[in-house]
Design a protein around this motif. Structure first.
Motif, PDB file in Angstrom:
ATOM      1  N   ASP A   1      37.484  -1.677  -1.072  1.00  0.00           N
ATOM      2  CA  ASP A   1      37.897  -1.438  -2.457  1.00  0.00           C
ATOM      3  C   ASP A   1      39.379  -1.084  -2.482  1.00  0.00           C
ATOM      4  O   ASP A   1      39.769  -0.002  -2.047  1.00  0.00           O
ATOM      5  N   PRO A   2      40.248  -1.958  -3.012  1.00  0.00           N
ATOM      6  CA  PRO A   2      41.688  -1.686  -2.991  1.00  0.00           C
ATOM      7  C   PRO A   2      42.168  -0.798  -4.137  1.00  0.00           C
ATOM      8  O   PRO A   2      43.360  -0.496  -4.236  1.00  0.00           O
ATOM      9  N   THR A   3      41.261  -0.339  -5.009  1.00  0.00           N
ATOM     10  CA  THR A   3      41.665   0.459  -6.168  1.00  0.00           C
ATOM     11  C   THR A   3      42.304   1.770  -5.713  1.00  0.00           C
ATOM     12  O   THR A   3      41.701   2.513  -4.924  1.00  0.00           O
ATOM     13  N   PRO A   4      43.515   2.099  -6.177  1.00  0.00           N
ATOM     14  CA  PRO A   4      44.161   3.359  -5.758  1.00  0.00           C
ATOM     15  C   PRO A   4      43.375   4.577  -6.247  1.00  0.00           C
ATOM     16  O   PRO A   4      42.756   4.555  -7.318  1.00  0.00           O
ATOM     17  N   VAL A   5      43.415   5.635  -5.473  1.00  0.00           N
ATOM     18  CA  VAL A   5      42.796   6.897  -5.878  1.00  0.00           C
ATOM     19  C   VAL A   5      43.671   7.537  -6.957  1.00  0.00           C
ATOM     20  O   VAL A   5      44.898   7.559  -6.819  1.00  0.00           O
ATOM     21  N   PRO A   6      43.095   8.053  -8.036  1.00  0.00           N
ATOM     22  CA  PRO A   6      43.901   8.669  -9.092  1.00  0.00           C
ATOM     23  C   PRO A   6      44.793   9.790  -8.566  1.00  0.00           C
ATOM     24  O   PRO A   6      44.347  10.642  -7.781  1.00  0.00           O
ATOM     25  N   GLY A   7      46.058   9.800  -9.000  1.00  0.00           N
ATOM     26  CA  GLY A   7      47.011  10.786  -8.516  1.00  0.00           C
ATOM     27  C   GLY A   7      46.606  12.213  -8.825  1.00  0.00           C
ATOM     28  O   GLY A   7      46.876  13.123  -8.038  1.00  0.00           O
ATOM     29  N   ARG A   8      45.934  12.437  -9.964  1.00  0.00           N
ATOM     30  CA  ARG A   8      45.533  13.799 -10.312  1.00  0.00           C
ATOM     31  C   ARG A   8      44.527  14.345  -9.300  1.00  0.00           C
ATOM     32  O   ARG A   8      44.489  15.557  -9.038  1.00  0.00           O
ATOM     33  N   LEU A   9      43.706  13.467  -8.727  1.00  0.00           N
ATOM     34  CA  LEU A   9      42.731  13.925  -7.739  1.00  0.00           C
ATOM     35  C   LEU A   9      43.402  14.206  -6.397  1.00  0.00           C
ATOM     36  O   LEU A   9      43.006  15.133  -5.687  1.00  0.00           O
ATOM     37  N   VAL A  10      44.405  13.417  -6.056  1.00  0.00           N
ATOM     38  CA  VAL A  10      45.176  13.715  -4.849  1.00  0.00           C
ATOM     39  C   VAL A  10      45.826  15.088  -4.980  1.00  0.00           C
ATOM     40  O   VAL A  10      45.779  15.910  -4.057  1.00  0.00           O
TER      41      VAL A  10
ATOM     42  N   LEU B   1      39.479   9.203  -0.920  1.00  0.00           N
ATOM     43  CA  LEU B   1      40.422  10.270  -1.261  1.00  0.00           C
ATOM     44  C   LEU B   1      41.085  10.833  -0.008  1.00  0.00           C
ATOM     45  O   LEU B   1      42.307  11.014   0.050  1.00  0.00           O
ATOM     46  N   LEU B   2      40.302  11.085   1.027  1.00  0.00           N
ATOM     47  CA  LEU B   2      40.878  11.639   2.252  1.00  0.00           C
ATOM     48  C   LEU B   2      41.774  10.632   2.953  1.00  0.00           C
ATOM     49  O   LEU B   2      42.822  11.004   3.493  1.00  0.00           O
ATOM     50  N   PHE B   3      41.409   9.379   2.953  1.00  0.00           N
ATOM     51  CA  PHE B   3      42.280   8.378   3.568  1.00  0.00           C
ATOM     52  C   PHE B   3      43.586   8.234   2.788  1.00  0.00           C
ATOM     53  O   PHE B   3      44.645   7.952   3.376  1.00  0.00           O
ATOM     54  N   ALA B   4      43.535   8.424   1.450  1.00  0.00           N
ATOM     55  CA  ALA B   4      44.774   8.408   0.668  1.00  0.00           C
ATOM     56  C   ALA B   4      45.676   9.570   1.053  1.00  0.00           C
ATOM     57  O   ALA B   4      46.903   9.423   1.157  1.00  0.00           O
ATOM     58  N   LEU B   5      45.085  10.723   1.298  1.00  0.00           N
ATOM     59  CA  LEU B   5      45.870  11.887   1.727  1.00  0.00           C
ATOM     60  C   LEU B   5      46.433  11.689   3.135  1.00  0.00           C
ATOM     61  O   LEU B   5      47.571  12.064   3.426  1.00  0.00           O
ATOM     62  N   VAL B   6      45.623  11.103   4.019  1.00  0.00           N
ATOM     63  CA  VAL B   6      46.115  10.801   5.365  1.00  0.00           C
ATOM     64  C   VAL B   6      47.302   9.854   5.288  1.00  0.00           C
ATOM     65  O   VAL B   6      48.333  10.050   5.954  1.00  0.00           O
ATOM     66  N   ALA B   7      47.199   8.814   4.476  1.00  0.00           N
ATOM     67  CA  ALA B   7      48.295   7.853   4.338  1.00  0.00           C
ATOM     68  C   ALA B   7      49.559   8.539   3.816  1.00  0.00           C
ATOM     69  O   ALA B   7      50.674   8.235   4.265  1.00  0.00           O
ATOM     70  N   LYS B   8      49.401   9.464   2.888  1.00  0.00           N
ATOM     71  CA  LYS B   8      50.552  10.138   2.296  1.00  0.00           C
ATOM     72  C   LYS B   8      51.264  11.032   3.297  1.00  0.00           C
ATOM     73  O   LYS B   8      52.499  11.056   3.346  1.00  0.00           O
TER      74      LYS B   8
ATOM     75  N   ILE C   1      34.542  13.612   7.256  1.00  0.00           N
ATOM     76  CA  ILE C   1      34.781  13.430   5.819  1.00  0.00           C
ATOM     77  C   ILE C   1      33.739  14.171   4.997  1.00  0.00           C
ATOM     78  O   ILE C   1      34.066  14.885   4.036  1.00  0.00           O
ATOM     79  N   VAL C   2      32.479  14.044   5.373  1.00  0.00           N
ATOM     80  CA  VAL C   2      31.412  14.722   4.634  1.00  0.00           C
ATOM     81  C   VAL C   2      31.594  16.232   4.722  1.00  0.00           C
ATOM     82  O   VAL C   2      31.456  16.955   3.725  1.00  0.00           O
ATOM     83  N   HIS C   3      31.926  16.736   5.891  1.00  0.00           N
ATOM     84  CA  HIS C   3      32.101  18.173   6.086  1.00  0.00           C
ATOM     85  C   HIS C   3      33.248  18.701   5.232  1.00  0.00           C
ATOM     86  O   HIS C   3      33.158  19.794   4.655  1.00  0.00           O
ATOM     87  N   ALA C   4      34.338  17.933   5.112  1.00  0.00           N
ATOM     88  CA  ALA C   4      35.505  18.400   4.364  1.00  0.00           C
ATOM     89  C   ALA C   4      35.319  18.280   2.862  1.00  0.00           C
ATOM     90  O   ALA C   4      35.688  19.195   2.108  1.00  0.00           O
ATOM     91  N   ALA C   5      34.768  17.164   2.402  1.00  0.00           N
ATOM     92  CA  ALA C   5      34.752  16.887   0.965  1.00  0.00           C
ATOM     93  C   ALA C   5      33.454  17.272   0.277  1.00  0.00           C
ATOM     94  O   ALA C   5      33.452  17.501  -0.939  1.00  0.00           O
ATOM     95  N   TYR C   6      32.350  17.350   1.016  1.00  0.00           N
ATOM     96  CA  TYR C   6      31.052  17.513   0.371  1.00  0.00           C
ATOM     97  C   TYR C   6      30.350  18.803   0.767  1.00  0.00           C
ATOM     98  O   TYR C   6      29.128  18.906   0.652  1.00  0.00           O
ATOM     99  N   GLY C   7      31.102  19.799   1.211  1.00  0.00           N
ATOM    100  CA  GLY C   7      30.505  21.094   1.479  1.00  0.00           C
ATOM    101  C   GLY C   7      30.229  21.841   0.188  1.00  0.00           C
ATOM    102  O   GLY C   7      30.334  21.304  -0.920  1.00  0.00           O
ATOM    103  N   ARG C   8      29.877  23.116   0.311  1.00  0.00           N
ATOM    104  CA  ARG C   8      29.593  23.905  -0.895  1.00  0.00           C
ATOM    105  C   ARG C   8      30.795  23.944  -1.839  1.00  0.00           C
ATOM    106  O   ARG C   8      30.645  23.970  -3.049  1.00  0.00           O
ATOM    107  N   GLN C   9      31.992  23.976  -1.268  1.00  0.00           N
ATOM    108  CA  GLN C   9      33.209  23.946  -2.068  1.00  0.00           C
ATOM    109  C   GLN C   9      34.120  22.874  -1.473  1.00  0.00           C
ATOM    110  O   GLN C   9      34.511  22.979  -0.307  1.00  0.00           O
ATOM    111  N   PRO C  10      34.468  21.852  -2.237  1.00  0.00           N
ATOM    112  CA  PRO C  10      35.224  20.735  -1.658  1.00  0.00           C
ATOM    113  C   PRO C  10      36.576  21.149  -1.103  1.00  0.00           C
ATOM    114  O   PRO C  10      37.308  21.925  -1.717  1.00  0.00           O
ATOM    115  N   PHE C  11      36.862  20.674   0.100  1.00  0.00           N
ATOM    116  CA  PHE C  11      38.149  20.803   0.767  1.00  0.00           C
ATOM    117  C   PHE C  11      38.484  22.234   1.200  1.00  0.00           C
ATOM    118  O   PHE C  11      39.623  22.516   1.545  1.00  0.00           O
ATOM    119  N   ASP C  12      37.485  23.133   1.237  1.00  0.00           N
ATOM    120  CA  ASP C  12      37.802  24.486   1.674  1.00  0.00           C
ATOM    121  C   ASP C  12      37.891  24.597   3.193  1.00  0.00           C
ATOM    122  O   ASP C  12      38.139  25.682   3.720  1.00  0.00           O
TER     123      ASP C  12
END
Length: 411
Positions: free
Chosen positions: A299-308, A281-288, A232-243
């Motif tokens: 924390d059951p709060t849904p991740v905002p759709g714009r961020l997905v 955020l990544l677990f929301a994408l995995v679920a989708k 998760i850290v490697h994917a989301a928190y690198g120099r450019q997120p999700f690259d």
């Protein structure tokens, strides 16, 4: 929305397990759009996964014959490469054991043989190993003595790497030139950090490592809970997120399915490191795309759709514009005119080994010096050419929005 961003959800649907790609939408794609899908798949090493999908749920997809053949070739090449990588991993693991060096294989080396049903589904550019800092230097020397070679030019001095990077300069092992990166930490240094604390974190990770069978040998890996957070850290928190691309979704699904995760420890570690936003955020994408998994999220709060949606686009961003996108994002975030000028100056006059890498010459060659103005003009021209590009602008906006959210975990 750019053409690439518009196609990203469709390609993700083609990779999905629990939702199907819209056949009518696929049939309506133009040749240019199929070319773009093929380019995205190639950049992010998705050919083997797409080839597998077409043998099952995608058997009736109207994919052009040439693209089907390309993905089939990608599957075969990945299977052949996996054998070479396995042999190299076993050999270097045995060398570390003989030297008495505690190590843990990271990411792809664990996923390919311990989580995916077939290693060909998880292509690897290199093998990452985690060791203590001095042990990483010792293994680097032992591998070199055993015949491992640097790339064509070894650009980064070891002392510079120890001060500024998370791993030593890569070494290539065996006739297949399998690249190894020897890490002593899982993230790059930051100003003012406690290096003793970093060393203690690495020691803790190595104390929890586990052994697992790879072919005829045993290899030591990070504990699965640590591996999951590292992905998760490697994917989301690198120099450019999700690259790192959408393969992280199949990686996370495979990791959760293959091992018993200590969810209370996972979320406690994520909270302590400030990584809960990226995990959710990544677990929301995995679920989708891969189906809902139990993650023990407090924390059951849904991740905002714009961020997905932003993450979907960023996962399939154009890797050929990576340097320009990174520059545009960072200079936009630099504070004021003075901050922007300092950042631009640092990019124009980096250390010698970076310019040597650009020029393709040894770091001690006199040809590094004339390469400075050549590199400056080249990068400046590409920046001016890309500056008005709507696709680059949209990706920079997504990246800035994403980085702001990841820093707090709040919309």
């Amino acid at each position: 929305m750019t053409a690439r961003a518009a196609l990203a959800p469709l390609l993700l649907d083609m990779l999905a397990r629990d939702r199907g790609a819209d056949r009518a939408a696929l049939a309506a794609l133009s040749d240019a759009e199929w070319d773009m899908i093929g380019d995205m798949a190639k950049q992010h090493r998705l050919g083997p996964l797409l080839h597998q999908q077409m043998g099952g749920r995608g058997s009736d997809w109207p994919v052009p014959a040439a693209l089907k053949a390309r993905w089939a070739r990608g599957w075969r090449a990945s299977a052949e490469r996996a054998l070479a990588v396995q042999q190299a991993l076993i050999a270097v693991g045995a060398l570390a054991d003989r030297e008495g060096l505690a190590y843990a294989a990271l990411k792809g080396a664990w996923l390919a043989w311990q989580a995916y049903p077939q290693p060909a589904l998880r292509p690897m550019r290199d093998i990452d190993l985690l060791l203590g800092e001095e042990d990483a230097v010792r293994l680097h020397a032992a591998m070199s003595a055993a015949g491992a070679e640097p790339g064509k030019f070894s650009h980064t001095p070891i002392d510079f790497a120890r001060a500024h990077h998370k791993h030593l300069p890569p070494l290539h092992w065996g006739p297949q030139k399998v690249a190894f990166e020897l890490h002593w930490r899982l993230s790059n240094p930051v100003a003012g950090e406690d290096r003793a604390g970093v060393a203690a974190t690495t020691a803790g990770l190595l104390a929890r490592r586990v052994r697992a069978t790879v072919g005829p040998a045993d290899i030591t890996y990070l504990d699965p809970t640590d591996s999951l957070l590292h992905l998760i850290v490697h994917a989301a928190y690198g120099r450019q997120p999700f690259d790192t691309g959408p393969q992280v979704l199949t990686d996370l699904a495979a990791a959760i399915d293959a091992a018993a995760i200590d969810w209370p420890r996972f979320w406690a570690d994520a909270e302590r490191q400030g990584r809960t936003g990226g995990a959710r955020l990544l677990f929301a994408l995995v679920a989708k795309y891969m189906g809902v998994r139990e993650t023990g999220d407090p924390d059951p709060t849904p991740v905002p759709g714009r961020l997905v949606a932003a993450a979907e686009a960023l996962m399939l961003q154009d890797m050929d514009a990576r340097a320009e996108r990174g520059f545009a994002t960072q200079i936009a975030e630099a504070g004021g005119k003075r901050g922007k000028a300092a950042f631009a100056w640092g990019r124009a006059f980096p250390p010698k080994h970076i310019v040597a890498h650009y020029a393709g010459v040894p770091a001690d060659s006199w040809r590094v010096w004339p390469a400075y103005p050549v590199r400056m003009v080249d990068h400046g021209w590409r920046w001016l050419f890309q500056r008005g590009d709507a696709a680059l602008g949209a990706e920079v906006a997504d990246a800035r929005d994403m980085r702001a959210w990841l820093g707090t975990g709040k919309a």
